[in-house]
Design a protein around this motif. Structure first.
Motif, PDB file in Angstrom:
ATOM      1  N   LEU A   1      39.729  49.472  41.169  1.00 32.46           N
ATOM      2  CA  LEU A   1      40.501  48.173  41.339  1.00 32.46           C
ATOM      3  C   LEU A   1      40.363  47.289  40.320  1.00 32.46           C
ATOM      4  O   LEU A   1      41.370  46.640  39.924  1.00 32.46           O
ATOM      5  N   LEU A   2      39.409  47.273  39.690  1.00 31.01           N
ATOM      6  CA  LEU A   2      38.900  46.162  38.605  1.00 31.01           C
ATOM      7  C   LEU A   2      39.494  46.622  36.854  1.00 31.01           C
ATOM      8  O   LEU A   2      39.214  45.977  36.097  1.00 31.01           O
ATOM      9  N   THR A   3      40.058  47.746  37.056  1.00 31.53           N
ATOM     10  CA  THR A   3      40.961  48.066  35.868  1.00 31.53           C
ATOM     11  C   THR A   3      42.112  47.193  35.719  1.00 31.53           C
ATOM     12  O   THR A   3      42.613  47.068  34.128  1.00 31.53           O
ATOM     13  N   GLN A   4      42.469  46.535  36.692  1.00 32.17           N
ATOM     14  CA  GLN A   4      43.528  45.534  36.661  1.00 32.17           C
ATOM     15  C   GLN A   4      42.998  44.306  36.268  1.00 32.17           C
ATOM     16  O   GLN A   4      42.149  43.699  37.133  1.00 32.17           O
ATOM     17  N   HIS A   5      43.785  43.269  35.275  1.00 38.33           N
ATOM     18  CA  HIS A   5      43.395  42.183  35.209  1.00 38.33           C
ATOM     19  C   HIS A   5      43.440  41.005  36.487  1.00 38.33           C
ATOM     20  O   HIS A   5      44.711  41.317  37.040  1.00 38.33           O
ATOM     21  N   GLY A   6      42.659  40.308  36.656  1.00 35.68           N
ATOM     22  CA  GLY A   6      42.989  39.441  37.617  1.00 35.68           C
ATOM     23  C   GLY A   6      42.473  39.653  39.039  1.00 35.68           C
ATOM     24  O   GLY A   6      42.331  38.808  40.082  1.00 35.68           O
ATOM     25  N   VAL A   7      42.399  40.995  39.392  1.00 34.37           N
ATOM     26  CA  VAL A   7      41.826  41.314  40.552  1.00 34.37           C
ATOM     27  C   VAL A   7      40.579  41.075  41.064  1.00 34.37           C
ATOM     28  O   VAL A   7      39.590  41.081  40.129  1.00 34.37           O
ATOM     29  N   ARG A   8      40.473  40.785  42.262  1.00 33.58           N
ATOM     30  CA  ARG A   8      38.995  40.344  42.915  1.00 33.58           C
ATOM     31  C   ARG A   8      38.756  40.922  44.013  1.00 33.58           C
ATOM     32  O   ARG A   8      39.412  41.356  44.842  1.00 33.58           O
TER      33      ARG A   8
ATOM     34  N   ILE B   1      37.913  25.557  42.350  1.00 33.02           N
ATOM     35  CA  ILE B   1      39.265  25.507  41.680  1.00 33.02           C
ATOM     36  C   ILE B   1      39.773  26.798  41.061  1.00 33.02           C
ATOM     37  O   ILE B   1      40.770  26.972  40.701  1.00 33.02           O
ATOM     38  N   THR B   2      39.013  27.967  41.293  1.00 33.52           N
ATOM     39  CA  THR B   2      39.292  29.187  40.895  1.00 33.52           C
ATOM     40  C   THR B   2      40.188  29.885  42.200  1.00 33.52           C
ATOM     41  O   THR B   2      39.439  30.129  42.953  1.00 33.52           O
ATOM     42  N   VAL B   3      41.504  30.183  41.996  1.00 35.24           N
ATOM     43  CA  VAL B   3      42.237  31.000  43.274  1.00 35.24           C
ATOM     44  C   VAL B   3      42.007  32.487  43.140  1.00 35.24           C
ATOM     45  O   VAL B   3      41.695  33.051  42.011  1.00 35.24           O
TER      46      VAL B   3
ATOM     47  N   PRO C   1      46.924  36.732  42.742  1.00 32.13           N
ATOM     48  CA  PRO C   1      46.235  38.098  42.217  1.00 32.13           C
ATOM     49  C   PRO C   1      45.741  38.836  43.427  1.00 32.13           C
ATOM     50  O   PRO C   1      45.167  38.162  44.459  1.00 32.13           O
ATOM     51  N   LEU C   2      45.588  40.201  43.446  1.00 31.49           N
ATOM     52  CA  LEU C   2      45.175  40.843  44.411  1.00 31.49           C
ATOM     53  C   LEU C   2      43.668  40.763  44.608  1.00 31.49           C
ATOM     54  O   LEU C   2      42.944  40.699  43.801  1.00 31.49           O
TER      55      LEU C   2
END
Length: 552
Positions: free
Chosen positions: A130-137, A550-552, A111-112
């Motif tokens: 940016l956070l409109t997209q799932h998984g972005v950090r 454990i979270t990438v 993820p980005l």
């Protein structure tokens, strides 16, 4: 009855997209949006649904039936933006303002992850996009223990509606994938190169914190300040708590007549009891209570038609303060009114034409024109300021004990990035930093000190689109360190007093409690008390830490 946009409009543009009949302009897709002083509701097209009221982050939109007297000038101001249709209603339209599409991530794999340096409006709007997209950090780094930049430390305390945008920023900060690294300074605690090792990209939204300096003799006298310093002082910025502001004089001179200068003039002439109900810093309030200032002269090089303040600011100022023009300035206004000007300038001139040179016991703000600063008079301390009448050799002298300059902002060089010293920006191509792959800019450090709080929204959106496009194309390499726990460990090793979101919530709650319902908040103005309160925030449990590990 239609709704009206009032003085606290921040040009965020959210109201534009909420309107079901597309009656609020200029919209972000229209050329005028970039330079508009505010947005306007078309009174003939408005269907009075109230959707814009809910969308506005600063409470600037109200029904015309609920306007207070000082807001009434905004009725003709809204109408003047639209053609005269002789009272005819505009048929409702189904054509909505085009909503810019969210940047769509199309690349698989990791993820980005993006680091954002700065936490002001441009930074928070970029994070939101940016956070409109799932998984972005998104990891936001801010050198102070408190976020939101100039909204906290730059908006005048007597403009509480404008500060309501922080509620939107709080919502963004609570989104999944968002992490605060407050009290962490990039370039000191972590380097640009290290951020790139933990992120696909680094986006700088650090504003333009420096003032343009006035180059005349006597600027080294005690009592010479910049307007930005005074704003930071009365707003409680930790770096300016000890600014030696002496208001034992009867007159203050401000050079420059933009909105910041007007803010300073308004605060210096305000009733201290009124300010005591705002979030003004306690140390500033104490000095203002003892102030001997009776007059603030706001001096501009050019004439009234070239006034840098916005029309909404002038309307608000003249509604609440004694604002005067001397006979010479009144003559300049009459001369300018005889010329050809756009509607906005003519509206400013019409208001200026109503001002007199009334004397009295009331503190006043005097607008002065065609005055070019010549020198500061003083033997170690400001005693007077000399000007020449612009375009002539005629000299004018104002006895004064304090001088503040407000002639514009200038960006500061960012470590490890190129910098255009003349323009005060990081050289960039649509937000992509020149010769620095994976590095981006948004806000004033990108485009220069122009626009308002909400203008940064479209600016940040544009940069984020470029960033996501580069991510999708493979131009952004995966970071060497992929686990968020690695970044957190590095940041805490370098800065053990890191403040996270829970720490900010603790500071926020404590300041509001200190306000005791009388003030919106009583700000902490020193770093140590902020950190002490932040340290009381609940810490993550071992399960939380395991989940992060454990979270990438």
């Amino acid at each position: 009855m239609p709704h009206i946009i009032t003085q606290s409009c921040c040009s965020d543009g959210s109201c534009v997209y909420a309107c079901p009949v597309n009656c609020i302009h200029p919209s972000p897709d229209e050329p005028e949006f970039a330079s508009a002083e505010m947005l306007y509701v078309d009174p003939d097209a408005c269907v009075d649904c109230g959707a814009c009221v809910s969308a506005c982050p600063v409470g600037a939109i109200v029904p015309d039936s609920k306007l207070v007297p000082e807001q009434l000038p905004f009725i003709p101001l809204n109408r003047a933006y639209y053609p005269d249709r002789h009272g005819q209603k505009v048929p409702p339209t189904s054509k909505l303002a085009p909503v810019p599409p969210a940047p769509e991530i199309q690349r698989g794999g990791m993820p980005l992850t993006v680091a954002i340096v700065g936490s002001g409006p441009a930074a928070m709007y970029a994070a939101d996009e940016l956070l409109t997209q799932h998984g972005v950090r998104v990891n936001v780094f801010e050198k102070l223990p408190t976020p939101y930049g100039l909204v906290r430390a730059g908006v005048a305390p007597d403009h509480p509606h404008t500060k309501k945008v922080t509620k939107l920023f709080d919502t963004i900060a609570n989104e999944a994938g968002f992490t605060f690294y407050l009290n962490v300074e990039v370039g000191k605690h972590v380097s640009h190169a290290e951020l790139l090792q933990h992120h696909h990209a680094v986006l700088y939204a650090v504003g333009a914190p420096h003032d343009r300096r006035l180059d005349i003799d006597g600027m080294d006298n005690v009592g010479v300040h910049t307007a930005t310093e005074l704003v930071a002082w009365y707003n409680g910025h930790p770096d300016f708590v000890d600014l030696p502001v002496d208001l034992s004089c009867e007159r203050v001179v401000l050079v420059g007549n933009g909105n910041v200068a007007m803010d300073v003039a308004r605060i210096l002439t305000a009733d201290a009891d009124e300010l005591a109900r705002t979030d003004i810093a306690d140390h500033a309030l104490a000095v203002l209570r003892e102030s001997k200032v009776r007059e603030v002269i706001v001096a501009a090089r050019r004439g009234p038609a070239d006034s840098a303040f916005t029309l909404p600011e002038l309307i608000g100022l003249t509604a609440h303060r004694s604002v005067v023009l001397d006979e010479y300035a009144q003559g300049l206004v009459r001369e300018d009114l005889a010329g050809e000007h756009d509607e906005l300038t003519r509206n400013k001139l019409d208001i200026l034409a109503t001002l007199s040179d009334a004397d009295g016991d009331e503190r006043r703000i005097r607008l002065a024109y065609r005055l070019t600063p010549k020198r500061v008079v003083g033997d170690g301390r400001v005693q007077a300021v000399e000007f020449v009448r612009t375009g002539t050799e005629e000299t004018h002298r104002f006895e004064a004990g304090l001088l503040a300059t407000s002639i514009g902002y200038h960006g500061r060089a960012v470590p490890d990035l190129p910098f255009d010293e003349k323009a005060g920006v990081v050289p960039n191509d649509d937000g992509r930093v020149t010769d620095c792959p994976g590095t981006y800019v948004a806000g004033w450090i990108k485009r220069g000190p122009t626009g308002f709080i909400g203008t940064n929204k479209s600016c940040a959106q544009h940069t984020v689109h470029q960033l996501v496009e580069d991510f999708n194309s493979g131009a952004l390499a995966d970071p060497a360190h992929r686990h968020r726990s690695e970044l957190q460990r590095l940041a805490r090793e370098r800065q053990p007093q890191l403040v996270d979101l829970a720490g900010w919530h603790a500071i926020d709650a404590a300041e509001i409690a200190r306000g005791a319902g009388v003030r919106p908040r009583d700000k902490f103005t020193r770093i140590a008390p902020m950190l002490a309160v932040a340290a009381t925030a609940p810490r993550p449990t071992w399960r939380d830490r395991l989940r992060e590990a454990i979270t990438v």
